[in-house]
Design a protein around this motif. Sequence first.
Motif, PDB file in Angstrom:
ATOM      1  N   ALA A  69      -0.874   5.678 -64.661  1.00  0.00           N
ATOM      2  CA  ALA A  69       0.034   6.506 -63.861  1.00  0.00           C
ATOM      3  C   ALA A  69      -0.167   6.297 -62.363  1.00  0.00           C
ATOM      4  CB  ALA A  69      -0.174   7.979 -64.210  1.00  0.00           C
ATOM      5  N   SER A  70      -1.405   6.007 -61.962  1.00  0.00           N
ATOM      6  CA  SER A  70      -1.687   5.820 -60.529  1.00  0.00           C
ATOM      7  C   SER A  70      -1.432   4.390 -60.065  1.00  0.00           C
ATOM      8  CB  SER A  70      -3.137   6.194 -60.233  1.00  0.00           C
ATOM      9  OG  SER A  70      -4.038   5.331 -60.913  1.00  0.00           O
ATOM     10  N   GLY A  71      -1.018   3.509 -60.978  1.00  0.00           N
ATOM     11  CA  GLY A  71      -0.730   2.129 -60.606  1.00  0.00           C
ATOM     12  C   GLY A  71      -1.959   1.270 -60.412  1.00  0.00           C
ATOM     13  N   ALA A  72      -3.049   1.591 -61.080  1.00  0.00           N
ATOM     14  CA  ALA A  72      -4.280   0.808 -60.958  1.00  0.00           C
ATOM     15  C   ALA A  72      -4.064  -0.599 -61.505  1.00  0.00           C
ATOM     16  CB  ALA A  72      -5.419   1.496 -61.718  1.00  0.00           C
ATOM     17  N   PRO A  73      -4.788  -1.586 -60.992  1.00  0.00           N
ATOM     18  CA  PRO A  73      -4.666  -2.958 -61.524  1.00  0.00           C
ATOM     19  C   PRO A  73      -4.967  -2.996 -63.015  1.00  0.00           C
ATOM     20  CG  PRO A  73      -5.931  -2.926 -59.477  1.00  0.00           C
ATOM     21  CD  PRO A  73      -5.734  -1.496 -59.874  1.00  0.00           C
ATOM     22  N   ILE A  74      -4.324  -3.906 -63.706  1.00  0.00           N
ATOM     23  CA  ILE A  74      -4.460  -3.953 -65.164  1.00  0.00           C
ATOM     24  C   ILE A  74      -5.894  -4.240 -65.573  1.00  0.00           C
ATOM     25  CG2 ILE A  74      -3.874  -6.396 -65.305  1.00  0.00           C
ATOM     26  CD1 ILE A  74      -2.968  -3.598 -67.818  1.00  0.00           C
ATOM     27  N   TRP A  75      -6.639  -5.020 -64.745  1.00  0.00           N
ATOM     28  CA  TRP A  75      -8.012  -5.329 -65.129  1.00  0.00           C
ATOM     29  C   TRP A  75      -8.880  -4.082 -65.084  1.00  0.00           C
ATOM     30  CZ3 TRP A  75     -12.240  -4.445 -62.106  1.00  0.00           C
ATOM     31  CH2 TRP A  75     -12.042  -4.279 -60.727  1.00  0.00           C
ATOM     32  N   VAL A  76      -8.554  -3.145 -64.174  1.00  0.00           N
ATOM     33  CA  VAL A  76      -9.309  -1.891 -64.102  1.00  0.00           C
ATOM     34  C   VAL A  76      -9.035  -1.053 -65.355  1.00  0.00           C
ATOM     35  CG1 VAL A  76      -9.590   0.271 -62.821  1.00  0.00           C
ATOM     36  CG2 VAL A  76      -9.341  -1.886 -61.586  1.00  0.00           C
ATOM     37  N   VAL A  77      -7.769  -1.021 -65.789  1.00  0.00           N
ATOM     38  CA  VAL A  77      -7.416  -0.281 -67.009  1.00  0.00           C
ATOM     39  C   VAL A  77      -8.148  -0.864 -68.215  1.00  0.00           C
ATOM     40  CG1 VAL A  77      -5.529   0.396 -68.536  1.00  0.00           C
ATOM     41  CG2 VAL A  77      -5.154   0.318 -66.059  1.00  0.00           C
ATOM     42  N   TRP A  78      -8.111  -2.193 -68.339  1.00  0.00           N
ATOM     43  CA  TRP A  78      -8.771  -2.855 -69.474  1.00  0.00           C
ATOM     44  C   TRP A  78     -10.279  -2.631 -69.429  1.00  0.00           C
ATOM     45  CZ3 TRP A  78      -6.909  -4.909 -73.825  1.00  0.00           C
ATOM     46  CH2 TRP A  78      -5.562  -5.234 -73.875  1.00  0.00           C
ATOM     47  N   ALA A  79     -10.884  -2.767 -68.253  1.00  0.00           N
ATOM     48  CA  ALA A  79     -12.333  -2.612 -68.136  1.00  0.00           C
ATOM     49  C   ALA A  79     -12.764  -1.193 -68.471  1.00  0.00           C
ATOM     50  CB  ALA A  79     -12.792  -2.983 -66.717  1.00  0.00           C
ATOM     51  N   THR A  80     -11.998  -0.210 -68.008  1.00  0.00           N
ATOM     52  CA  THR A  80     -12.340   1.180 -68.281  1.00  0.00           C
ATOM     53  C   THR A  80     -12.232   1.490 -69.767  1.00  0.00           C
ATOM     54  OG1 THR A  80     -11.513   1.803 -66.086  1.00  0.00           O
ATOM     55  CG2 THR A  80     -11.799   3.568 -67.694  1.00  0.00           C
ATOM     56  N   ALA A  81     -11.130   1.080 -70.389  1.00  0.00           N
ATOM     57  CA  ALA A  81     -10.955   1.320 -71.824  1.00  0.00           C
ATOM     58  C   ALA A  81     -12.040   0.611 -72.636  1.00  0.00           C
ATOM     59  CB  ALA A  81      -9.570   0.851 -72.262  1.00  0.00           C
ATOM     60  N   THR A  82     -12.410  -0.589 -72.203  1.00  0.00           N
ATOM     61  CA  THR A  82     -13.464  -1.330 -72.909  1.00  0.00           C
ATOM     62  C   THR A  82     -14.793  -0.598 -72.826  1.00  0.00           C
ATOM     63  OG1 THR A  82     -12.374  -3.442 -72.479  1.00  0.00           O
ATOM     64  CG2 THR A  82     -14.712  -3.515 -73.014  1.00  0.00           C
ATOM     65  N   CYS A  83     -15.133  -0.096 -71.655  1.00  0.00           N
ATOM     66  CA  CYS A  83     -16.395   0.629 -71.489  1.00  0.00           C
ATOM     67  C   CYS A  83     -16.430   1.882 -72.362  1.00  0.00           C
ATOM     68  CB  CYS A  83     -16.598   1.007 -70.019  1.00  0.00           C
ATOM     69  SG  CYS A  83     -16.987  -0.391 -68.949  1.00  0.00           S
ATOM     70  N   VAL A  84     -15.323   2.604 -72.394  1.00  0.00           N
ATOM     71  CA  VAL A  84     -15.271   3.819 -73.209  1.00  0.00           C
ATOM     72  C   VAL A  84     -15.430   3.484 -74.689  1.00  0.00           C
ATOM     73  CG1 VAL A  84     -13.776   5.716 -73.945  1.00  0.00           C
ATOM     74  CG2 VAL A  84     -13.910   5.098 -71.529  1.00  0.00           C
TER      75      VAL A  84
END
Length: 252
Positions: free
Chosen positions: A72-87
């Motif tokens: 929703a905040s327009g974060a880079p896709i790599w940040v989204v992927w990295a965060t989901a992977t860590c979780v």
Amino acid sequence: MSAFAFVRATVRHPEFRRGALDMLNLSLGIAAWGLVTGVAMVKSGLSVPLAVLMSLLVFAGSAQLTALPLIASGAPIWVVWATATCVNLRFVIFSAMWRPYFAHLPRWARCLAGYCSGDLNYVMFLKRFPDGRPQPEQLPYFSGGVAINWLAWQSASMAGIALANVIPVEWGLGFAGVLALLGITCSMLQDKATWLAAGTAVAAAVAAYALPLKLNIVVAIAAAVAVGLGIEAVEQAQRRARAERGGQGEQA
């Protein structure tokens, strides 16, 4: 055996029904969590088709809820992927624990099991089969549990997507899923090793809370696994020492 015959034999096994019934007792919490995730996806700005696709493909509530604010905040896709992977790194631990039970299965079956697995499935399975030895009834039990888990989650998630403008996120229904998981986890604390591992996980999660990307969850899992494995190694060494002393006594 063909894939169809394999699936049919698994579904007809009595342990399939047992696994389904065990998970059915937890399905209300799972459904509540799925409902609030479905609502959150639409209210975060995803279109209905994208929300449905995310629910079906990702099938991981914590990763979805973590990724949505970033999307929703327009974060880079790599940040989204990295965060989901860590979780979701905890599923690497789950898979390692399931390996002794399912390593003999065909690759497609292991991939399907990996997609369908969930936190509560892991807890219930290890509560039913704690010894780590493969048995024929394990896959049917696992399959029955994940079938109910998947259906409860997806049906509630789709309802949340459809009713997103009616159900407010402020209801906090996802906490019901947390309570369900907490109750089952507490029921498994039956000896010193599990209590110490759980206590270590709690302490590590709190101590590492300031880490970014929810890495405190990964730290907690790693610390608990390390403590559990260490205790198990010590207990095995003690058992071997007692057995050796017993053997020497008999020889004397």
